[in-house]
Scaffold this motif. Structure first.
Motif, PDB file in Angstrom:
ATOM      1  N   ARG A 181      -3.149  17.702  -5.438  1.00 47.34           N
ATOM      2  CA  ARG A 181      -2.634  16.355  -5.188  1.00 47.34           C
ATOM      3  C   ARG A 181      -1.239  16.401  -4.570  1.00 47.34           C
ATOM      4  O   ARG A 181      -0.942  15.670  -3.618  1.00 47.34           O
ATOM      5  CB  ARG A 181      -2.603  15.558  -6.487  1.00 47.34           C
ATOM      6  N   ILE A 185       0.072  15.148  -0.745  1.00 51.37           N
ATOM      7  CA  ILE A 185       1.223  14.277  -0.473  1.00 51.37           C
ATOM      8  C   ILE A 185       2.084  14.885   0.633  1.00 51.37           C
ATOM      9  O   ILE A 185       2.530  14.193   1.557  1.00 51.37           O
ATOM     10  CB  ILE A 185       2.053  14.059  -1.750  1.00 51.37           C
ATOM     11  N   TYR A 189       2.734  13.410   4.442  1.00 46.76           N
ATOM     12  CA  TYR A 189       4.086  13.198   4.962  1.00 46.76           C
ATOM     13  C   TYR A 189       4.281  13.963   6.270  1.00 46.76           C
ATOM     14  O   TYR A 189       4.851  13.427   7.232  1.00 46.76           O
ATOM     15  CB  TYR A 189       5.106  13.649   3.930  1.00 46.76           C
ATOM     16  N   LEU A 229       3.349  13.104 -10.957  1.00 42.26           N
ATOM     17  CA  LEU A 229       2.003  12.657 -10.622  1.00 42.26           C
ATOM     18  C   LEU A 229       1.298  11.962 -11.778  1.00 42.26           C
ATOM     19  O   LEU A 229       0.159  11.518 -11.620  1.00 42.26           O
ATOM     20  CB  LEU A 229       1.165  13.861 -10.160  1.00 42.26           C
ATOM     21  N   GLN A 253       4.897   8.597  -7.310  1.00 41.45           N
ATOM     22  CA  GLN A 253       4.823   8.772  -5.864  1.00 41.45           C
ATOM     23  C   GLN A 253       5.267   7.521  -5.121  1.00 41.45           C
ATOM     24  O   GLN A 253       5.929   7.608  -4.076  1.00 41.45           O
ATOM     25  CB  GLN A 253       3.392   9.137  -5.455  1.00 41.45           C
TER      26      GLN A 253
END
Length: 348
Positions: A181, A185, A189, A229, A253
């Protein structure tokens, strides 16, 4: 992992292996557990390099004593030692398997931290790492200790230790999902910022398995996110000390903000000096150690100048960086020399 958890995990694995390796039972249970416990602690004997100097320790920690290639040799030597300690009442061959098991679980536990192991030493100094767990993980330790305690309470239930190991396995899989996870992210990005060739690094952080540091390099710029998270919302925690303040830095997040750091600082006026200091032979060993080198600060005085660097792997919120090294020179001299600055922990 911390040394005590390493040692206890060795004893747990030896206990869990009894049903499938019945030959070990030729040794008394106490001898088997002590052998596994000691062998699982053994690889960190390389801490003795700290007596030489810190950089030697940093560059060779988790080196040959953590090698899969050399594991049989270390296990043989430990088995010989255990046999001699028992005054030859038991052959070294009986100790060999517990020693192998103890060292193997130590290597496996360190492999899931961010430091990196020289698994192929002495044939290669390449380091391998699957960074899933922080070096001190209370949940990992609790599972190991619980397995040993329950196997002591129910000695006839040989499956208890095996069940604890299975729980460890499930926990590592859970950490792997969190790692995935966090990496997603970073990938999202990088895509948003058009950083098409960036290598995404995600590092487990202290306090919680949900805390992660995501690093997206862009040339000499680091894009960094500290994220939790497990939280869907965020509110300031009660301030009960430094640790609580550190933990609040890791936000959900949706509320976490990316930061940008320039490896050599954000002052164009200092860029030439910083780069000159960084490339000095005095910092060669630190350059070999640091995966994410970052300028800390520049100290100037009447005596001269010191340019300090650290590795982003060992920078945690609200704490001074660990393992800070400086390239220094005296006023009017062209000679640079190495300096070390102590951090928050004794190993610094």
């Amino acid at each position: 992992m911390d040394p005590l958890t390493h040692a206890l995990s060795g004893a747990l694995l030896v206990r869990a292996a009894e049903p499938v390796l019945p030959k070990m039972q030729a040794l008394p249970l106490r001898a088997r557990l002590i052998a596994g416990f000691t062998a699982a602690a053994f690889p960190d004997i390389d801490v003795a390099l700290r007596l030489v100097d810190t950089l030697s320790y940093l560059n060779w920690h988790q080196g040959p004593t953590h090698s899969l290639v050399m594991l049989p040799l270390w296990a043989f030597l430990l088995a010989q030692l255990f046999s001699r300690v028992t005054r030859s009442h038991y052959s070294w061959r009986l100790f060999f398997i517990p020693a192998c098991l103890g060292m193997a679980i130590h290597i496996a536990a360190d492999l899931i931290t961010a430091y990196g192991l020289m698994l192929l030493a002495p044939f290669s100094t390449e380091r391998f790492s699957v960074p899933l767990a922080f070096v001190i993980d209370p949940w990992f330790s609790v599972i190991v200790i619980s397995g040993l305690v329950m196997s002591q309470i129910f000695p006839q239930k040989q499956s208890v230790a095996g069940l604890a190991l299975a729980c460890l396995g499930f926990y590592v899989v859970f950490l792997g999902t969190l790692h995935g996870r966090a990496k997603n992210i970073g990938l999202a990005y990088a895509g948003k910022m058009a950083l098409t060739h960036a290598e995404i690094s995600v590092l487990p952080q202290p306090f919680s398995p949900f805390n992660w540091k995501i690093i997206v390099p862009e040339g000499e710029i680091y894009h960094i996110l500290l994220v939790n998270l497990g939280r869907s919302s965020w509110a300031p925690f009660p301030d009960i000390g430094l640790l609580s303040r550190m933990d609040t830095v890791y936000r959900p997040q949706t509320m976490a903000n990316w930061q940008q750091l320039d490896r050599f600082g954000d002052s164009p006026a200092d860029a030439t000096l910083v780069r000159e200091a960084w490339h000095q032979p005095a910092l060669a060993d630190f350059r070999r150690f640091a995966i994410f080198p970052q300028l800390d600060r520049i100290d100037t005085s009447e005596k001269g100048v010191c340019v300090w660097f650290y590795d982003l792997r060992f920078k945690f919120p609200l704490l001074p960086p660990s393992f800070r090294y400086g390239s220094c020179r005296e006023q009017g001299s062209a000679h640079w020399y190495l300096q070390r600055q102590k951090g928050a922990f004794w190993i610094d």
